[in-house]
Write a protein that holds these residues in place. Structure first.
Motif, short mmCIF file in Angstrom:
data_model
loop_
_atom_site.label_atom_id
_atom_site.label_comp_id
_atom_site.label_asym_id
_atom_site.label_seq_id
_atom_site.Cartn_x
_atom_site.Cartn_y
_atom_site.Cartn_z
N GLU A 13 0.88 -1.09 -0.16
CA GLU A 13 0.12 -0.03 0.26
C GLU A 13 0.61 1.38 0.06
O GLU A 13 0.67 2.43 -0.41
CB GLU A 13 -0.91 -0.09 1.13
CG GLU A 13 -0.17 0.65 2.40
CD GLU A 13 0.21 -0.74 2.78
OE1 GLU A 13 0.31 -1.30 4.89
OE2 GLU A 13 0.29 -2.27 2.13
N LEU A 14 2.13 1.52 0.09
CA LEU A 14 3.20 2.21 -0.09
C LEU A 14 3.52 2.99 -1.17
O LEU A 14 4.68 3.95 -1.51
CB LEU A 14 4.17 2.05 1.75
CG LEU A 14 3.78 2.16 2.85
CD1 LEU A 14 4.59 1.77 3.76
CD2 LEU A 14 2.72 3.55 3.40
N LEU A 15 2.90 1.71 -2.03
CA LEU A 15 4.12 1.90 -3.53
C LEU A 15 3.49 3.24 -3.77
O LEU A 15 2.37 3.44 -3.18
CB LEU A 15 3.47 0.90 -4.70
CG LEU A 15 4.72 1.00 -5.45
CD1 LEU A 15 6.22 0.52 -5.49
CD2 LEU A 15 3.91 -0.46 -6.04
N GLY A 16 4.26 4.36 -4.88
CA GLY A 16 4.13 5.83 -4.89
C GLY A 16 3.70 6.36 -3.83
O GLY A 16 3.76 7.75 -4.19
N THR A 17 4.18 6.63 -2.55
CA THR A 17 4.01 7.60 -1.43
C THR A 17 5.18 8.21 -1.54
O THR A 17 6.34 7.19 -2.00
CB THR A 17 3.41 6.67 -0.43
OG1 THR A 17 4.19 5.79 0.14
CG2 THR A 17 2.49 6.38 -0.35
N GLN A 18 5.22 9.30 -0.29
CA GLN A 18 6.77 9.96 -0.17
C GLN A 18 7.36 8.79 0.62
O GLN A 18 6.97 7.95 1.72
CB GLN A 18 6.63 11.24 0.37
CG GLN A 18 5.93 11.74 -0.27
CD GLN A 18 7.13 12.18 -1.66
OE1 GLN A 18 8.99 12.50 -1.87
NE2 GLN A 18 7.07 12.12 -3.10
N GLY A 19 8.96 8.75 0.13
CA GLY A 19 9.93 7.95 1.06
C GLY A 19 10.16 7.79 2.55
O GLY A 19 9.88 6.82 3.12
N ASP A 20 9.77 9.02 2.91
CA ASP A 20 9.89 9.28 4.60
C ASP A 20 8.02 8.78 5.63
O ASP A 20 8.60 8.63 6.50
CB ASP A 20 10.43 10.85 4.90
CG ASP A 20 9.26 11.76 3.91
OD1 ASP A 20 8.39 11.33 3.00
OD2 ASP A 20 9.14 12.69 4.62
N VAL A 21 7.98 9.09 4.28
CA VAL A 21 5.97 8.77 4.99
C VAL A 21 5.76 7.60 5.53
O VAL A 21 5.96 6.94 6.30
CB VAL A 21 4.56 9.86 4.47
CG1 VAL A 21 3.37 9.04 4.92
CG2 VAL A 21 4.67 11.14 4.28
#
Length: 70
Positions: A13-21
Motif C-alpha cells: 500500500e506504500l508504493l507511490g507514497t513519499q519515502g519519509d512517510v
C-alpha cells in the motif's frame, strides 16, 4: 523467507507514497524493524535481515518498489 520474521513483513500500500512517510509508517506498524530510505540505482548489502526494510525511492522521493523485510 519473510515468514520467519515477526510482525508485518510487506507494505504494498506504500508504493507511490513519499519515502519519509513510508519509512515512518513501516516503523510504526512493525516496531521490530528499521526502515532505510535508498535512492534507486544505489547499492545495498544483500544479506537478509528480519530487522531491516529497504524503502526504494526515485529522485523525487517517491517509493518505487514494494517495501518488504529483508
Amino acid at each position: 523467507m519473510t515468514s520467519e520474521c515477526a510482525g508485518k513483513s510487506s507494505w504494498p500500500e506504500l508504493l507511490g507514497t513519499q519515502g519519509d512517510v513510508a519509512a515512518a509508517t513501516i516503523e510504526r506498524e512493525n516496531p521490530l524493524v528499521t526502515a532505510r530510505i535508498v535512492l534507486e540505482g544505489n547499492f545495498v548489502i544483500q544479506d537478509f535481515r528480519c530487522t531491516r526494510v529497504w524503502v526504494w525511492v526515485d529522485n523525487s522521493g517517491t517509493v518505487t518498489r514494494v517495501p518488504k523485510i529483508g
